[in-house]
Design a protein around this motif. Structure first.
Motif, PDB file in Angstrom:
ATOM      1  N   GLY A  70       0.805  -1.207   0.000  1.00  0.00           N
ATOM      2  CA  GLY A  70       0.000   0.000   0.000  1.00  0.00           C
ATOM      3  C   GLY A  70       0.841   1.262   0.000  1.00  0.00           C
ATOM      4  O   GLY A  70       2.075   1.227  -0.047  1.00  0.00           O
ATOM      5  N   ARG A  71       0.174   2.393   0.092  1.00  0.00           N
ATOM      6  CA  ARG A  71       0.844   3.689   0.025  1.00  0.00           C
ATOM      7  C   ARG A  71       1.772   3.912   1.213  1.00  0.00           C
ATOM      8  O   ARG A  71       2.843   4.503   1.100  1.00  0.00           O
ATOM      9  N   ILE A 128      -2.842  -2.939  -0.504  1.00  0.00           N
ATOM     10  CA  ILE A 128      -3.506  -2.276  -1.619  1.00  0.00           C
ATOM     11  C   ILE A 128      -4.406  -3.299  -2.301  1.00  0.00           C
ATOM     12  O   ILE A 128      -4.087  -4.498  -2.349  1.00  0.00           O
ATOM     13  N   ARG A 155      -6.169  -4.114  -5.852  1.00  0.00           N
ATOM     14  CA  ARG A 155      -6.216  -3.777  -7.264  1.00  0.00           C
ATOM     15  C   ARG A 155      -6.519  -5.029  -8.075  1.00  0.00           C
ATOM     16  O   ARG A 155      -6.522  -6.147  -7.563  1.00  0.00           O
ATOM     17  N   SER A 169     -11.907  -1.367  -4.427  1.00  0.00           N
ATOM     18  CA  SER A 169     -10.524  -1.474  -4.885  1.00  0.00           C
ATOM     19  C   SER A 169      -9.898  -0.085  -5.000  1.00  0.00           C
ATOM     20  O   SER A 169     -10.561   0.889  -5.365  1.00  0.00           O
ATOM     21  N   ASP A 170      -8.598   0.001  -4.674  1.00  0.00           N
ATOM     22  CA  ASP A 170      -7.896   1.278  -4.766  1.00  0.00           C
ATOM     23  C   ASP A 170      -7.745   1.729  -6.213  1.00  0.00           C
ATOM     24  O   ASP A 170      -7.687   2.931  -6.491  1.00  0.00           O
ATOM     25  N   TYR A 171      -7.672   0.769  -7.117  1.00  0.00           N
ATOM     26  CA  TYR A 171      -7.537   1.079  -8.534  1.00  0.00           C
ATOM     27  C   TYR A 171      -8.655   0.383  -9.302  1.00  0.00           C
ATOM     28  O   TYR A 171      -9.159  -0.654  -8.884  1.00  0.00           O
ATOM     29  N   ALA A 225      -5.965   6.652 -10.559  1.00  0.00           N
ATOM     30  CA  ALA A 225      -6.988   5.877  -9.855  1.00  0.00           C
ATOM     31  C   ALA A 225      -8.372   6.041 -10.460  1.00  0.00           C
ATOM     32  O   ALA A 225      -9.296   5.303 -10.106  1.00  0.00           O
ATOM     33  N   ARG A 264     -12.629   7.281  -6.103  1.00  0.00           N
ATOM     34  CA  ARG A 264     -11.235   6.852  -5.912  1.00  0.00           C
ATOM     35  C   ARG A 264     -10.261   8.030  -5.935  1.00  0.00           C
ATOM     36  O   ARG A 264      -9.237   7.999  -5.261  1.00  0.00           O
ATOM     37  N   SER A 299     -10.114   9.376  -2.508  1.00  0.00           N
ATOM     38  CA  SER A 299      -9.453   8.434  -1.604  1.00  0.00           C
ATOM     39  C   SER A 299      -7.944   8.416  -1.802  1.00  0.00           C
ATOM     40  O   SER A 299      -7.181   8.250  -0.840  1.00  0.00           O
ATOM     41  N   ARG A 300      -7.491   8.591  -3.043  1.00  0.00           N
ATOM     42  CA  ARG A 300      -6.069   8.452  -3.342  1.00  0.00           C
ATOM     43  C   ARG A 300      -5.291   9.762  -3.258  1.00  0.00           C
ATOM     44  O   ARG A 300      -4.064   9.759  -3.306  1.00  0.00           O
TER      45      ARG A 300
END
Length: 344
Positions: free
Chosen positions: A33-34, A40, A42, A58-60, A235, A313, A316-317
């Motif tokens: 993850g970040r 993460i 994806r 999903s993050d992506y 994203a 997203r 969120s990102r």
């Protein structure tokens, strides 16, 4: 037809499906993850139901399957070129309704935009069968209901994950055969009807208001807040910007390959042209371009929906906590100010 299968039964069905299909779904990657020691989620190939993340967004987005972050378009020598090869296996993709709607928005860009069809997207898109993941609650950055992207009916299969079982609604007769031995169930997917966030998208009535909106001081705050990292667009489930790069093989300076790589209109230099001219030199100008494209330009061109599907997203990102819904609300207020000044 509707069915109810346990995870164990579903995995046996997966084994049979893998003989013909590649199966993609949101999957957890631990420790990637970040931040330190974070995960993460994806899209990637999955072999079992347990690998699929049903309880998190999903993050992506799913678009990474159809339009990979990096892909080779063709190989070349000094006197010829050859298109890159592509698998011919059909693809099953587990997608939420917002991502299904996003895929249709992307199709308008890649498949018939001004009469041009993108071969590389087309040959992936035509292999897809959609497995819709029921989504009835959403998350704190979602606003899909406001964007009309909370529902999707054009799926091959719809699934609900419930207490170690999958409830399945099958529309595709070819896939129905894989569930022939499964117990029948009366199941149709439900959809979220109200998000935590509601967004009123402003209408820009004419070119005069649009010109004044572009010059409005509301955009200036993003010169201080936005760091032009491009995380929001990478994203985003509908962004289609990319750049191309020729890679020359060192062993033979006259041979190489051309790659397409996801890019972002938010990164400084993306709009640079030959001769040194650039269209958007500041973070504020780039933010304005992105927001107006999502909430005005796309709809003005294609005459149906706004480009954004409300997946949230981008919010969120964003490392600077820039909210797309707050930005659109500020834009709506700016339009009201412009309209009021015109009426006076």
């Amino acid at each position: 037809m509707g069915y109810k299968v346990s995870f164990e039964q579903a995995n046996k069905i997966f084994d049979k499906l893998w003989d013909k299909y590649d199966i993609y779904a949101p999957k957890r990657f631990e420790g990637r993850g970040r931040y330190s020691d974070t995960d993460i989620v994806r899209y990637d190939k999955v072999n079992t139901v347990e690998e699929i993340v049903f309880d998190e967004k999903s993050d992506y987005p799913a678009k990474e399957v159809l339009a990979p972050i990096s892909q080779t378009l063709f190989y070349f020598t000094e006197d010829e070129y050859r298109e890159s090869k592509c698998s011919t296996r059909p693809i099953l993709i587990f997608m939420r309704p917002c991502d299904i709607n996003a895929m249709h928005h992307q199709e308008k860009i890649y498949l018939g935009n001004g009469g041009y069809t993108d071969l590389y997207y087309e040959r992936m898109n035509e292999r897809v069968k959609i497995v819709m993941m029921e989504c009835t609650e959403g998350w704190d950055t979602c606003f899909c209901v406001s964007m009309g992207a909370n529902k999707a009916e054009d799926y091959a299969v719809a699934v609900r994950c419930e207490n170690g079982n999958l409830l399945v609604d099958i529309k595709d007769s070819e896939l129905d055969a894989y569930f022939a031995e499964a117990p029948a169930a009366d199941f149709k997917p439900d959809y979220i009807e109200k998000n935590e966030i509601e967004l009123q998208i402003p209408e820009i009535p004419n070119r005069e208001v649009l010109a004044k909106l572009k010059a409005h001081p509301m955009w200036e705050e993003y010169n201080k807040r936005c760091i032009s990292c491009g995380s929001c667009t990478v994203a985003c489930s509908t962004c289609t910007c990319f750049t191309t790069t020729d890679i020359i093989y060192h062993e033979n300076g006259e041979a190489g390959e051309r790659k397409r790589t996801t890019a972002s209109c938010q990164i400084k230099g993306f709009a640079d042209m030959a001769g040194g001219h650039t269209f958007r030199t500041t973070a504020a100008e780039r933010m304005r371009y992105k927001v107006l494209h999502k909430f005005h330009d796309y709809k003005a061109r294609f005459k149906d929906y706004h480009m954004c599907v409300g997946c949230g997203r981008c919010t969120s990102r964003c490392p600077e906590f820039i909210s797309i819904t707050a930005t659109v609300n500020k834009m709506s207020k700016a339009i009201d100010e412009i309209m009021a000044s015109e009426n006076n």
